[in-house]
Write a protein that holds these residues in place. Structure first.
Motif, short mmCIF file in Angstrom:
data_model
loop_
_atom_site.label_atom_id
_atom_site.label_comp_id
_atom_site.label_asym_id
_atom_site.label_seq_id
_atom_site.Cartn_x
_atom_site.Cartn_y
_atom_site.Cartn_z
N LYS A 4 0.84 -1.19 0.00
CA LYS A 4 0.00 0.00 0.00
C LYS A 4 0.87 1.23 0.00
O LYS A 4 1.96 1.24 0.54
CB LYS A 4 -0.89 0.00 1.24
CG LYS A 4 -1.92 -1.09 1.10
CD LYS A 4 -3.04 -1.00 2.11
CE LYS A 4 -4.07 -2.05 1.82
NZ LYS A 4 -3.98 -3.22 2.64
N ILE A 5 0.39 2.25 -0.63
CA ILE A 5 1.16 3.49 -0.66
C ILE A 5 0.89 4.26 0.61
O ILE A 5 -0.25 4.52 0.94
CB ILE A 5 0.71 4.37 -1.84
CG1 ILE A 5 0.55 3.51 -3.07
CG2 ILE A 5 1.67 5.49 -2.06
CD1 ILE A 5 -0.20 4.21 -4.16
N ALA A 13 -4.53 9.88 -5.16
CA ALA A 13 -5.93 9.51 -5.32
C ALA A 13 -6.67 10.60 -6.08
O ALA A 13 -7.42 10.33 -7.02
CB ALA A 13 -6.57 9.31 -3.96
N GLU A 72 -6.54 -1.25 -4.36
CA GLU A 72 -7.44 -0.11 -4.43
C GLU A 72 -7.10 0.76 -5.64
O GLU A 72 -7.98 1.29 -6.31
CB GLU A 72 -7.37 0.73 -3.15
CG GLU A 72 -8.08 0.12 -1.96
CD GLU A 72 -7.35 -1.09 -1.37
OE1 GLU A 72 -6.13 -1.23 -1.61
OE2 GLU A 72 -7.99 -1.90 -0.68
N TYR A 75 -8.45 -0.88 -8.70
CA TYR A 75 -9.90 -0.71 -8.77
C TYR A 75 -10.23 0.66 -9.36
O TYR A 75 -11.06 0.79 -10.25
CB TYR A 75 -10.49 -0.86 -7.37
CG TYR A 75 -11.99 -0.81 -7.32
CD1 TYR A 75 -12.74 -1.93 -7.64
CD2 TYR A 75 -12.65 0.35 -6.96
CE1 TYR A 75 -14.11 -1.89 -7.61
CE2 TYR A 75 -14.03 0.41 -6.93
CZ TYR A 75 -14.75 -0.72 -7.24
OH TYR A 75 -16.12 -0.66 -7.21
N THR A 76 -9.52 1.69 -8.86
CA THR A 76 -9.76 3.04 -9.36
C THR A 76 -9.41 3.14 -10.84
O THR A 76 -10.15 3.71 -11.63
CB THR A 76 -8.90 4.06 -8.57
OG1 THR A 76 -8.91 3.67 -7.20
CG2 THR A 76 -9.44 5.44 -8.70
N ILE A 94 -10.91 -8.02 -3.95
CA ILE A 94 -11.29 -7.02 -4.95
C ILE A 94 -12.00 -7.69 -6.12
O ILE A 94 -12.98 -7.18 -6.65
CB ILE A 94 -10.03 -6.27 -5.45
CG1 ILE A 94 -9.48 -5.37 -4.34
CG2 ILE A 94 -10.35 -5.44 -6.67
CD1 ILE A 94 -10.23 -4.08 -4.12
N LYS A 97 -15.50 -8.25 -5.22
CA LYS A 97 -16.26 -7.00 -5.33
C LYS A 97 -16.65 -6.76 -6.79
O LYS A 97 -17.79 -6.43 -7.09
CB LYS A 97 -15.39 -5.85 -4.80
CG LYS A 97 -16.10 -4.54 -4.54
CD LYS A 97 -15.11 -3.59 -3.86
CE LYS A 97 -15.51 -2.14 -4.00
NZ LYS A 97 -16.67 -1.76 -3.19
N SER A 178 -3.05 -2.28 8.65
CA SER A 178 -4.21 -2.37 7.76
C SER A 178 -5.30 -3.11 8.51
O SER A 178 -5.04 -4.07 9.24
CB SER A 178 -3.84 -3.05 6.45
OG SER A 178 -3.43 -4.36 6.70
N VAL A 179 -6.50 -2.64 8.31
CA VAL A 179 -7.60 -3.03 9.17
C VAL A 179 -7.84 -4.54 9.21
O VAL A 179 -7.71 -5.16 10.26
CB VAL A 179 -8.90 -2.36 8.67
CG1 VAL A 179 -9.98 -2.51 9.69
CG2 VAL A 179 -8.65 -0.93 8.32
N ALA A 346 -17.00 -0.02 6.65
CA ALA A 346 -16.95 1.28 7.34
C ALA A 346 -16.93 1.07 8.85
O ALA A 346 -16.22 1.75 9.58
CB ALA A 346 -18.15 2.13 6.93
N ASN A 349 -13.54 -0.17 9.88
CA ASN A 349 -12.62 0.95 9.79
C ASN A 349 -12.75 1.86 11.01
O ASN A 349 -11.77 2.35 11.55
CB ASN A 349 -12.95 1.75 8.53
CG ASN A 349 -11.72 2.16 7.82
OD1 ASN A 349 -10.74 1.42 7.78
ND2 ASN A 349 -11.72 3.36 7.28
#
Lengths: 359, 275
Positions: A4-5, A13, A72, A75-76, A94, A97, A178-179, A346, A349
Motif C-alpha cells: 500500500k502506498i 488519489a 485499491e 480498482y480506481t 477485490i 467485489k 491495515s484493518v 466502514a 474501519n
C-alpha cells in the motif's frame, strides 16, 4: 503483494480521479487503433518480463503491459475506464467485489490446455469467492502468519497467536497497519471467522486488540520485513512473501502459521467486461499455467505457485519453507477473505480508528 | 498589446491552477457535501463530531501548537544571533540553514527513523557509552520532533527577515535615551518583528496541523492525527465522502489561521514576501 502506498496518498488519489475524469473522451480512438493486442494489468514486479516477450513471439499478439501498486489503485484505474483492459490480476477480495458488480466475464477455464496443472486444493479454496472457478484462475498465493526471531521466541510460542499478546515481548511486537489483516489474530484467537460482520464479535476482537495496543511497538505497512531484518522486534504479523524476503537477509528469523488458523490470500487472473480480445486473453492465461512459464514466474516472484508441476520440481529445502510454500496443514487452517459490505467495512474501519486513537 | 502578452504568459499557470488547485478543491467540496448517491448532506462534515475524529483533531491541534512553540523558542534566538553576526556574507549563513530543505522531507524523516530506531545509530552510541537506550520512536514526542526538524526553517526565515529590516538607528537611539537591553528587546525588537513571528507561526502551524506522513513514519501507526484519519478514509476505507468532509473541516482551520495572519500582516511586510 499487499503493498500500500503510505505517502502521497491523498494526492495520487485525487490526481487519478482528476485525470480519469478528463480522459473518458479518448476511448473511441483507442478502440479503432487496436489490432491483435492484449492489454494486461498486473501488480508491479509480478511477472517475469521475458515470459511476456516469449508470449508475444509464440502467438504474435502484442502485449500492452501495465502495472499498479495496491488493489485499491487497480480498482480506481479500472473503474475510471480510460483504458479497456483485457486481462487483470489482483487480490481475491477485490475480484469478489468486481464479480458482484457484474464486471467479470465468466469463462470455461477448465477447457484450457494447461488448466490441469492447477492444484485442486487451491481451486477449492478459491471457491469461497468464485464458486464454480469460472471467473478466475489463481496465479500466486500465500498466508498471513508470524515472523519471529528464533533467538528470542521459541517455535512453540510462535505457533499460537497468543505470543502477540505476551507481555514479556512488550514493545517488541509489530502489527500491520491495515484493518482486516490486524483483526485476523484477534478473530482467530476468539475462534471466529475472518469474514464475520457481526458487530458484537468485532467488538470482542477490538477489546483484545485494545488490550494489545500498549505492548505493540508499531503498526507498519511495507517496512515490517526490514524492521525484522534489523532486529527491531521479536515478533511480527506479516504476509508469507514478506517473511520469506526477511528470512533471506537474517537467518535468525523464521515464519509460522499459528495453529488457530489464519488468512490465505490468492491473487488471480480474471477477464473483465471491458475485454476486447477474449481469445487472446484466454491464450494468455493458458500460457501462464504452462509449467515452464510458471517456473520462470516463480523464480522471479518467489511466492507460492498454484501449479503442481512447478512445486514438484522445486528443491526440498524451498518446498518445506513455510514462508514460500504453505504446508497442507496450514492451508487447512486458513480462511480466504471475502468481500464485506460497504457498511461492514466502514464499521470495521471505525473500530480500527477507535483502537489507534488511544494516545 | 503588452498586457495581452502578459496574460498569454500566465496561460500555463492558469491551466495549472485550474487543473490542480481549483478542480480538486471543487471535487473535495462536492464529495464533502453530497453522499454516495448524490443527495445533499451535512453528515460528512458532522462526522468531525465523532469521538475518534474529535480526539484526532485535538491531538493534531495539540501537537501543532507544541511544535510551533518549540520552533518559535528555537528560531527567535537563532534569528537574533544570525542577525548580529558580523560576517561579510550573512546570506551565506542563511543559505546554510536552508540547505537541508533542498532534500526531500520524506527522505530526511526516514533518516531520522533509522537514527532513532531501537538498534539505530543513536542507541548504539548510548549503549556503547554505557547509558540506557532511549525509545522515543513511535510516540507523539517523536512526531513533534520530526515536525520541529522539518518546519524550523519556515520559522527562522520570516523572523530573520523581519529582524534584518530593523534599522540599527532605532536601537542606538533607544540606548542613547537610556533604555537597557531588556527594554530594547521588548519595546523595539519584538514589536518590529511581530509580522515575521506571525507568518512564521502560520507557516509552521498549518503544515504541522495537517501533516500525516510524519506521524505515519515516526509514530509507527500509533499516533493518529486528523491527517491520518483522512488518508485512511481515502486509501483504506474507501470512504471518500467522509474523508472530504474532514478535509473541509481542516481547511476551515487553515483558513482561520490565514485570516489571523492577514489581520496582523496588512502591509505584507512579513516573511512571505521573500518566497
Amino acid at each position: 503483494m499487499k503493498k500500500k502506498i503510505i505517502a502521497s496518498g491523498l494526492i495520487s488519489a485525487l490526481a487519478i480521479a482528476c485525470l480519469s475524469a478528463c480522459n473518458q473522451g479518448g476511448q473511441t480512438q483507442e478502440q479503432q487503433s487496436r489490432g491483435n493486442t492484449l492489454t494486461v494489468l498486473n501488480y508491479g514486479k509480478y511477472i517475469d518480463e521475458d515470459a511476456l516477450r516469449q508470449f508475444e513471439n509464440e502467438t504474435g499478439i502484442d502485449v500492452k503491459y501495465e502495472e499498479y501498486e495496491s488493489p485499491e489503485e487497480m480498482y480506481t484505474k479500472y473503474k475510471a475506464g480510460a483504458i479497456d483492459y483485457d486481462v487483470i490480476c489482483t487480490s481475491e477480495y477485490i475480484i469478489q467485489k468486481l464479480i458482484s458488480e457484474g464486471e467479470v466475464l465468466e469463462q470455461d477455464y477448465a477447457a484450457l490446455e494447461n488448466y490441469g496443472n492447477l492444484d485442486k486444493d487451491i481451486l477449492d479454496l478459491a471457491k469461497s469467492y468464485d464458486p464454480n472457478n469460472t471467473y478466475t484462475v489463481p496465479y500466486f498465493y500465500g498466508t498471513l502468519g508470524i515472523c519471529y526471531d528464533t533467538t528470542k521466541v521459541t517455535e512453540e510460542e510462535a505457533s499460537s497467536w497468543d505470543c502477540l499478546w505476551d507481555k514479556s515481548h512488550a514493545n517488541e511486537i509489530i502489527m500491520m497497519n491495515s484493518v482486516r489483516d490486524s483483526f485476523v489474530p484477534a478473530l482467530k484467537k476468539l475462534e471466529y471467522s475472518l469474514n464475520t460482520t457481526d458487530e458484537a464479535k468485532l467488538q470482542e476482537a477490538l477489546a483484545l486488540l485494545d488490550e494489545q495496543f500498549p505492548i505493540v511497538y508499531a503498526y507498519f505497512v511495507d517496512e515490517i520485513g526490514d524492521e525484522m531484518i534489523s532486529g527491531n522486534a521479536h515478533v511480527a504479523l506479516v504476509y508469507s512473501g514478506e517473511a520469506a524476503y526477511a528470512m533471506d537477509y537474517n537467518e535468525d528469523l523464521a515464519y509460522c502459521v499459528p495453529k488457530e488458523g489464519s488468512n490465505l490470500w490468492i491473487d488471480s487472473w480474471f477477464i473483465p467486461k471491458t475485454c476486447k480480445n477474449e481469445e487472446a486473453a484466454l491464450k494468455f492465461i493458458d500460457f501462464l499455467c504452462r509449467e515452464d512459464i510458471g517456473m520462470a514466474n516463480f523464480d522471479y516472484v518467489y511466492y507460492a505457485s498454484p501449479l503442481t508441476p512447478v512445486v514438484e520440481a522445486l528443491d526440498e529445502e524451498i518446498r518445506s519453507n513455510e514462508a514460500i510454500i504453505p504446508s497442507k496443514e496450514s492451508l487447512e487452517k486458513c480462511e480466504v477473505f471475502t468481500a464485506i459490505s460497504d457498511e461492514a467495512a466502514a464499521y470495521l474501519n471505525h473500530l480500527w480508528q477507535v483502537l489507534k486513537s488511544q494516545l | 498589446m503588452n498586457r495581452i502578452k502578459q496574460q498569454f504568459l500566465a496561460g500555463p499557470y492558469l491551466v495549472w491552477i485550474i487543473g490542480f488547485i481549483l478542480l480538486p478543491l471543487a471535487m473535495i467540496l462536492y464529495y464533502a457535501f453530497f453522499n454516495e448517491d448524490g443527495t445533499f448532506t451535512l453528515d460528512n462534515i458532522a462526522s468531525i463530531a465523532d469521538p475518534v475524529n474529535l480526539k484526532a483533531m485535538g491531538l493534531s491541534l495539540e501537537l501543532g501548537v507544541i511544535c510551533t512553540l518549540i520552533c518559535l523558542l528555537l528560531a527567535y534566538p537563532l534569528a537574533m544571533i544570525l542577525n548580529n553576526l558580523h560576517i561579510k556574507n550573512q546570506s551565506f549563513v542563511v543559505f546554510v540553514f536552508m540547505l537541508p530543505m533542498w532534500m526531500n522531507f520524506m527522505l530526511r524523516i526516514l533518516a531520522w527513523k533509522l537514527l532513532l530506531n531501537k538498534n539505530g545509530v543513536l542507541n548504539t552510541i548510548l549503549l556503547s557509552l554505557g547509558m540506557e537506550r532511549i525509545t522515543i520512536l513511535n510516540t507523539p514526542a517523536a512526531v513533534v520532533f520530526g515536525m520541529v526538524y522539518d518546519y524550523l526553517p519556515f520559522m527562522i526565515l520570516p523572523i530573520y527577515n523581519a529582524m534584518a529590516r530593523i534599522k540599527k538607528d532605532y536601537i542606538e537611539a533607544a540606548h542613547d535615551l537610556g533604555a537597557n537591553n531588556f527594554t530594547v528587546f521588548f519595546k523595539i525588537i519584538v514589536p518590529l518583528t511581530v509580522s515575521g513571528i506571525i507568518s512564521g507561526i502560520v507557516m509552521v502551524f498549518v503544515p504541522a496541523l495537517t501533516s500525516f506522513a510524519i506521524s505515519e513514519l515516526l509514530g509507527g501507526g500509533k499516533v493518529l492525527l486528523i491527517g491520518n484519519i483522512i488518508e485512511e478514509s481515502f486509501m483504506q476505507g474507501m470512504q471518500w465522502n467522509i474523508g472530504s468532509g474532514l478535509s473541509f473541516v481542516l481547511m476551515v482551520f487553515v483558513m482561520i489561521s490565514m485570516a489571523i495572519t492577514n489581520a496582523f500582516d496588512k502591509d505584507g511586510e512579513g516573511g512571505t514576501a521573500v518566497w
